[in-house]
Design a protein around this motif. Structure first.
Motif, PDB file in Angstrom:
ATOM      1  N   ASP A  78      62.355 -12.871 -77.375  1.00  0.00           N
ATOM      2  CA  ASP A  78      60.981 -13.445 -76.745  1.00  0.00           C
ATOM      3  C   ASP A  78      61.458 -14.630 -76.280  1.00  0.00           C
ATOM      4  OD1 ASP A  78      59.785 -11.224 -77.530  1.00  0.00           O
ATOM      5  OD2 ASP A  78      58.910 -11.961 -79.445  1.00  0.00           O
ATOM      6  N   ILE A  79      62.340 -15.355 -76.789  1.00  0.00           N
ATOM      7  CA  ILE A  79      62.770 -16.587 -76.408  1.00  0.00           C
ATOM      8  C   ILE A  79      63.817 -16.630 -75.554  1.00  0.00           C
ATOM      9  CG2 ILE A  79      63.136 -18.989 -77.147  1.00  0.00           C
ATOM     10  CD1 ILE A  79      60.216 -18.174 -77.481  1.00  0.00           C
ATOM     11  N   ASN A  80      65.139 -16.088 -76.364  1.00  0.00           N
ATOM     12  CA  ASN A  80      66.466 -16.043 -75.678  1.00  0.00           C
ATOM     13  C   ASN A  80      66.618 -14.942 -74.653  1.00  0.00           C
ATOM     14  OD1 ASN A  80      67.118 -18.475 -77.066  1.00  0.00           O
ATOM     15  ND2 ASN A  80      67.370 -17.037 -78.899  1.00  0.00           N
ATOM     16  N   SER A  81      67.682 -14.985 -73.669  1.00  0.00           N
ATOM     17  CA  SER A  81      67.955 -14.154 -72.583  1.00  0.00           C
ATOM     18  C   SER A  81      69.255 -14.204 -72.489  1.00  0.00           C
ATOM     19  CB  SER A  81      67.100 -14.648 -71.478  1.00  0.00           C
ATOM     20  OG  SER A  81      67.864 -15.734 -70.786  1.00  0.00           O
ATOM     21  N   SER A  82      69.872 -13.497 -71.561  1.00  0.00           N
ATOM     22  CA  SER A  82      71.187 -13.383 -71.257  1.00  0.00           C
ATOM     23  C   SER A  82      71.784 -14.552 -70.421  1.00  0.00           C
ATOM     24  CB  SER A  82      71.446 -11.950 -70.149  1.00  0.00           C
ATOM     25  OG  SER A  82      70.863 -12.070 -69.175  1.00  0.00           O
ATOM     26  N   PHE A  83      70.722 -15.352 -70.130  1.00  0.00           N
ATOM     27  CA  PHE A  83      71.035 -16.680 -69.432  1.00  0.00           C
ATOM     28  C   PHE A  83      71.217 -17.764 -70.670  1.00  0.00           C
ATOM     29  CE2 PHE A  83      68.957 -14.211 -66.076  1.00  0.00           C
ATOM     30  CZ  PHE A  83      70.125 -14.100 -65.034  1.00  0.00           C
ATOM     31  N   ASP A  84      70.993 -19.101 -70.016  1.00  0.00           N
ATOM     32  CA  ASP A  84      70.929 -20.202 -70.895  1.00  0.00           C
ATOM     33  C   ASP A  84      69.943 -20.678 -71.470  1.00  0.00           C
ATOM     34  OD1 ASP A  84      73.822 -20.087 -71.134  1.00  0.00           O
ATOM     35  OD2 ASP A  84      73.882 -21.336 -69.139  1.00  0.00           O
ATOM     36  N   GLU A  85      69.627 -20.997 -72.744  1.00  0.00           N
ATOM     37  CA  GLU A  85      68.301 -21.836 -73.197  1.00  0.00           C
ATOM     38  C   GLU A  85      68.651 -22.798 -73.857  1.00  0.00           C
ATOM     39  OE1 GLU A  85      67.292 -17.928 -71.800  1.00  0.00           O
ATOM     40  OE2 GLU A  85      68.612 -18.029 -73.781  1.00  0.00           O
ATOM     41  N   ILE A  86      68.497 -23.984 -73.727  1.00  0.00           N
ATOM     42  CA  ILE A  86      68.723 -25.385 -74.378  1.00  0.00           C
ATOM     43  C   ILE A  86      67.794 -26.185 -74.622  1.00  0.00           C
ATOM     44  CG2 ILE A  86      71.023 -25.003 -73.281  1.00  0.00           C
ATOM     45  CD1 ILE A  86      70.077 -27.093 -71.218  1.00  0.00           C
ATOM     46  N   THR A  87      67.952 -27.398 -75.402  1.00  0.00           N
ATOM     47  CA  THR A  87      67.358 -28.649 -75.738  1.00  0.00           C
ATOM     48  C   THR A  87      65.860 -28.105 -76.297  1.00  0.00           C
ATOM     49  OG1 THR A  87      66.251 -28.691 -73.193  1.00  0.00           O
ATOM     50  CG2 THR A  87      68.496 -29.992 -73.995  1.00  0.00           C
ATOM     51  N   PRO A  88      65.920 -27.256 -77.364  1.00  0.00           N
ATOM     52  CA  PRO A  88      64.638 -27.008 -78.020  1.00  0.00           C
ATOM     53  C   PRO A  88      63.897 -28.339 -78.559  1.00  0.00           C
ATOM     54  CG  PRO A  88      66.385 -26.393 -79.449  1.00  0.00           C
ATOM     55  CD  PRO A  88      67.080 -26.921 -78.226  1.00  0.00           C
ATOM     56  N   PHE A  89      62.374 -28.175 -78.446  1.00  0.00           N
ATOM     57  CA  PHE A  89      61.516 -28.997 -79.133  1.00  0.00           C
ATOM     58  C   PHE A  89      60.391 -28.404 -79.543  1.00  0.00           C
ATOM     59  CE2 PHE A  89      57.606 -31.460 -78.994  1.00  0.00           C
ATOM     60  CZ  PHE A  89      57.995 -32.619 -79.639  1.00  0.00           C
ATOM     61  N   ILE A  90      60.068 -28.494 -80.842  1.00  0.00           N
ATOM     62  CA  ILE A  90      58.759 -27.909 -81.330  1.00  0.00           C
ATOM     63  C   ILE A  90      57.704 -28.828 -81.882  1.00  0.00           C
ATOM     64  CG2 ILE A  90      59.282 -27.850 -84.009  1.00  0.00           C
ATOM     65  CD1 ILE A  90      58.449 -24.782 -83.901  1.00  0.00           C
ATOM     66  N   THR A  91      56.331 -28.569 -81.381  1.00  0.00           N
ATOM     67  CA  THR A  91      55.361 -29.334 -81.849  1.00  0.00           C
ATOM     68  C   THR A  91      55.041 -29.526 -83.319  1.00  0.00           C
ATOM     69  OG1 THR A  91      53.719 -27.524 -81.502  1.00  0.00           O
ATOM     70  CG2 THR A  91      54.132 -29.145 -79.370  1.00  0.00           C
ATOM     71  N   LYS A  92      54.046 -30.381 -83.513  1.00  0.00           N
ATOM     72  CA  LYS A  92      54.039 -30.592 -84.744  1.00  0.00           C
ATOM     73  C   LYS A  92      53.123 -29.469 -85.599  1.00  0.00           C
ATOM     74  CE  LYS A  92      52.721 -35.195 -85.679  1.00  0.00           C
ATOM     75  NZ  LYS A  92      52.347 -36.305 -85.815  1.00  0.00           N
ATOM     76  N   ASP A  93      52.524 -28.865 -85.003  1.00  0.00           N
ATOM     77  CA  ASP A  93      51.809 -27.720 -85.508  1.00  0.00           C
ATOM     78  C   ASP A  93      52.874 -26.543 -86.034  1.00  0.00           C
ATOM     79  OD1 ASP A  93      52.415 -26.458 -82.993  1.00  0.00           O
ATOM     80  OD2 ASP A  93      50.282 -25.842 -82.747  1.00  0.00           O
ATOM     81  N   GLY A  94      54.136 -26.629 -85.286  1.00  0.00           N
ATOM     82  CA  GLY A  94      54.918 -25.510 -85.812  1.00  0.00           C
ATOM     83  C   GLY A  94      54.830 -24.649 -85.065  1.00  0.00           C
ATOM     84  N   ARG A  95      54.186 -24.406 -84.032  1.00  0.00           N
ATOM     85  CA  ARG A  95      53.860 -23.077 -83.370  1.00  0.00           C
ATOM     86  C   ARG A  95      54.279 -23.001 -81.857  1.00  0.00           C
ATOM     87  NH1 ARG A  95      53.087 -23.070 -88.037  1.00  0.00           N
ATOM     88  NH2 ARG A  95      51.632 -21.554 -89.299  1.00  0.00           N
TER      89      ARG A  95
END
Length: 667
Positions: free
Chosen positions: A290-307
């Protein structure tokens, strides 16, 4: 010359060559490609315009390079037309597959090519940005008007190298960013230093260090106390390792991290992972398709609500290179929702990475190599007309990965009206003066506490110790602390982190039974007790509303147990810090005295009073200092949490206006 890594010198060569021989079309194509590789699409477009003006028949590569130039400039409709023209003329299937991807990207660009009226993005200017790279921007966790980043172009030069990355900080002065400084003079080295993250309290900074001769090393720099004593160590994190291909470390809290990696088992390229402490060990999870793919996913950040997760990705979900994407976790379905491209102007068609919301939720920051900047990667700030609510509100449970366990766990464990496990679920521990704290019955109760912690490592616990002592002395408080220490030791021996525990000792101040009305043995059974309160990991948001606070004070005025009915905001006076038993009889003159010991430090603190306003606390501290406690200080609390200066922000002041007086006094 292009392949030698000296691209800038190569541009001079081509410019001079084409000035004297403008008709060398193939050299012109090579020049345009070089400029595109150097992230200079507008210059590449100018080179190609000569071809359009002088040639009657175009090589297919012309349309391909033209499409790249338009795409890099964010002109997606023109880019699509160029790519389609290329496909009509070029039959190389290997190249065509790449162009089909670019057509998909530019279609995303067309769909998201609108500038919302409720936000504005601007380059942070020449005070911060240079001709080189500014990357990894992070807002200060403690000060709303400061940010930090890494740069290889500000003012540091390494021995035998063109430039190195150093970590910098900059603050707002008179309405603009100014006073650029290195993050800490003690850290300046002749080697690259890339800023990763700060700890929750802002006292530790995590970064990587690389000297060009070996693998980079992860380091942690900690300010240990207010005296400014600094400790700088290498850090061997049990999960995160740059040697394993890990990057983009983001500390969610002290027991949870996000990062990206390309060497672990994943879906292809760089994927985003979460690692968290549970059941006494670290668990690492790929965030899945749902988040990752066969390409590149980098620099994650999550908001204070954790969602709400934000990250950058290339491939078929971007408008060109790395775009900022967002997805919201659905608690009911237990999965991530649709991944959304944030579109223009946040994304540009070039690399837009490192997106992070400010703690206040009214602005965000990222790094981008979009056209018309000062150099390569510049820092940009995005201002929003409305506050992003997920960044200022916390959810229950605090993080998305806890939701499945929470839903199954709460079926057998009652929760209060805020969705938090209730303290009533933990029975009181009773003991006699002979010290049977860890009886079979009590350890059974403590094992339930351990079970809570295993499912919810974000929870904190306050061990509250009461006794049947008929006088308030330093020893009666200290003796309660020793009993609480036995309980805490049992919990830490079973993998409950010391940082999650504190002891409050009240001695005999809050007795639930009177020696004049029932037998002594039963009095001991009632008054010699230990209560374990479950509280949330974070000081914010606070449980309860202002109405609950008012109600609590009314109950206290009417004779209720003030410790049991602690309101939302109140003040205590810290008498002193002292690790030995307090001598003398001064404590007998005070009310609502508590001894506090946080297990992650070595200080025992003594507090007095529960005051609803700062003004009342101010009146009392004068008398307290006259009695000999010269270092006494007022401390704001919410229930069991001390409110630190760094916790006080606009939303908290709006909720508790009396904190303004407290904040003024701190200054």
């Amino acid at each position: 010359m292009e392949e030698s890594g000296q691209g800038e010198k190569a541009t001079l060569y081509y410019a001079k060559l084409l000035e004297s021989h403008p008709g060398q079309i193939q050299e012109r194509y090579r020049y345009a490609k070089l400029l595109l590789d150097l992230d200079r699409p507008s210059e590449a477009l100018q080179v190609l315009e000569f071809v359009q003006a002088t040639e009657k028949k175009y090589d297919p590569i012309y349309y391909y390079l033209l499409g790249q130039a338009y795409q890099g400039m964010g002109l997606f409709s023109q880019a699509r037309m160029s790519y389609k023209s290329y496909l009509q003329k070029e039959k190389d299937k290997k190249i065509n597959s790449e162009v089909y991807l670019k057509l998909k990207q530019t279609w995303i660009g067309v769909q998201n090519n609108h500038d919302p009226i409720d936000l504005y993005i601007e380059n942070l200017g020449g005070t911060i940005n240079t001709k080189s790279n500014e990357i990894g921007p992070i807002y200060s966790p403690n000060f709303s008007d400061r940010l930090y980043f890494s740069s290889n172009g500000s003012n540091m030069a390494a021995i035998n190298r063109q430039s190195i990355y150093q970590m910098y900080g900059v603050g707002v002065q008179v309405g603009k960013y100014d006073d650029l400084k290195v993050l800490d003079e003690d850290l300046v080295q002749n080697r690259d230093q890339i800023l990763y993250s700060f700890s929750q309290n802002g006292m530790s900074v995590y970064y990587s260090e690389y000297d060009g001769s070996s693998d980079d090393h992860m380091k942690v720099h900690t300010v240990t106390d207010e005296s400014g004593i600094n400790i700088n160590n290498s850090l061997d994190h049990p999960v995160f390792s740059t040697a394993k291909g890990d990057r983009d470390l983001y500390f969610v809290n002290d027991s949870t991290i996000l990062f990206s990696s390309n060497l672990r088992e994943g879906l292809g390229g760089y994927d985003i992972y979460i690692a968290y402490w549970v059941l006494g060990k670290w668990k690492v999870e790929n965030l899945g398709p749902d988040i990752n793919s066969s390409f590149d996913e980098i620099t994650p950040f999550i908001t204070k609500d954790g969602r709400n997760i934000y990250f950058s990705a290339n491939g078929d979900r971007s408008m060109g290179d790395y775009d900022v994407l967002q997805s919201t976790y659905d608690d009911d379905r237990g999965e991530w929702g649709e991944v959304i491209n944030l579109g223009k102007p946040i994304n540009s068609g070039k690399d837009d990475v490192g997106f992070r919301w400010s703690p206040e939720g009214n602005k965000a920051i990222l790094a981008s190599n979009r056209p018309n900047g000062y150099g390569q990667f510049d820092l940009y700030e995005i201002f929003f007309e409305n506050i992003h609510l997920p960044q200022i509100h916390r959810a229950t449970p605090p993080l998305f990965y806890q939701v499945p366990a929470y839903h199954s766990f709460k079926e057998v464990i009652p929760v209060d009206k805020y969705g938090n496990p209730s303290k009533l679920d933990i029975s009181d521990l009773y003991y006699t003066n002979q010290g049977n704290i860890l009886s079979a019955e009590n350890t059974k109760i403590l094992d339930e506490v351990i079970r809570y912690h295993q499912f919810y490592p974000h929870l904190n616990f306050v061990v509250k110790v009461y006794s049947s002592a008929n006088q308030l002395t330093g020893f009666s408080l200290y003796n309660g602390y020793l009993r609480g220490q036995m309980v805490s030791q049992y919990l830490t021996d079973h993998n409950v982190s010391p940082s999650k525990l504190k002891i409050w000792s009240f001695a005999g101040q809050y007795q639930v039974a009177s020696t004049s009305s029932i037998k002594v043995d039963n009095v001991y059974a009632k008054n010699n007790r230990i209560e374990i309160e479950i509280v949330n990991n974070n000081a914010l948001p606070f449980k309860g509303e202002n109405e609950d606070t008012k109600s609590a004070w009314e109950k206290i005025k009417n004779g209720g147990n003030s410790e049991e009915i602690l309101p939302g905001l109140y003040y205590r006076v810290k008498l002193m810090d002292e690790n030995q038993v307090l001598k003398g009889s001064l404590l007998a003159d005070f009310q609502d005295v508590v001894l506090e010991r946080k297990l992650n430090d070595n200080l025992i603190s003594y507090y007095s009073g529960i005051y609803p306003t700062f003004a009342l606390a101010k009146e009392q501290i004068i008398n307290i200092k006259e009695q000999g406690f010269k270092q006494a200080a007022i401390v704001a609390f919410d229930r069991y949490y001390e409110i630190l200066r760094s916790d006080i922000n606009v939303s908290l002041l709006a909720k508790y206006p009396d904190l303004k007086n407290y904040l003024i006094d701190l200054k």
